[in-house]
Motif scaffolding. Structure first.
Motif, PDB file in Angstrom:
ATOM      1  N   GLN A   1     -27.098 114.523  43.825  1.00 55.62           N
ATOM      2  CA  GLN A   1     -27.300 113.887  42.534  1.00 55.62           C
ATOM      3  C   GLN A   1     -28.047 112.584  42.754  1.00 55.62           C
ATOM      4  O   GLN A   1     -27.591 111.724  43.504  1.00 55.62           O
ATOM      5  CB  GLN A   1     -25.962 113.604  41.870  1.00 55.62           C
TER       6      GLN A   1
ATOM      7  N   SER B   1     -28.337 110.051  40.846  1.00 59.45           N
ATOM      8  CA  SER B   1     -27.527 108.928  40.377  1.00 59.45           C
ATOM      9  C   SER B   1     -26.226 109.507  39.833  1.00 59.45           C
ATOM     10  O   SER B   1     -26.140 110.706  39.564  1.00 59.45           O
ATOM     11  CB  SER B   1     -28.270 108.145  39.294  1.00 59.45           C
TER      12      SER B   1
ATOM     13  N   ASP C   1     -24.900 109.545  36.942  1.00 58.72           N
ATOM     14  CA  ASP C   1     -24.982 110.248  35.652  1.00 58.72           C
ATOM     15  C   ASP C   1     -25.952 111.422  35.669  1.00 58.72           C
ATOM     16  O   ASP C   1     -26.069 112.121  34.665  1.00 58.72           O
ATOM     17  CB  ASP C   1     -25.486 109.363  34.502  1.00 58.72           C
TER      18      ASP C   1
ATOM     19  N   HIS D   1     -27.624 115.099  36.823  1.00 61.85           N
ATOM     20  CA  HIS D   1     -27.127 116.417  37.205  1.00 61.85           C
ATOM     21  C   HIS D   1     -27.437 116.678  38.672  1.00 61.85           C
ATOM     22  O   HIS D   1     -28.423 116.172  39.204  1.00 61.85           O
ATOM     23  CB  HIS D   1     -27.798 117.506  36.361  1.00 61.85           C
TER      24      HIS D   1
END
Ligand code: SF4
Length: 68
Positions: free
Chosen positions: A39, A41, A43, A45
């Motif tokens: 991922q 970051s 947030d 996906h």
């Protein structure tokens, strides 16, 4: 004959190949053998590996619903 020499072994014929709409080119797809990775970051996906239709790996498993 090795797997790489077989016409029957390719990601497009594998049960883990996903012909997903979000892909870099028409021959590409997503490999669903493993869960998504990396991922960018917290947030974002996770990412599914993008593979070419003519790629293959040692986890290849023929999808009986796909044409030979
Ligand atoms: S990379 Fe391996 S497991 Fe994934 S779609 Fe291709 S042959 Fe199947």
């Amino acid at each position: 004959m090795s797997l790489s020499q077989s016409q029957d072994v390719s990601c497009t014929k594998c049960r883990f190949f996903d012909d997903h709409v979000a892909k870099p080119s028409a021959e590409d797809g997503l490999c669903r053998f493993n869960p998504p990775v990396t991922q960018p970051s917290p947030d974002a996906h996770g990412l599914w590996p993008v593979v070419s239709g003519m790629d293959w790996c040692g986890h290849f498993s023929m999808d009986p619903s796909k044409p030979n």
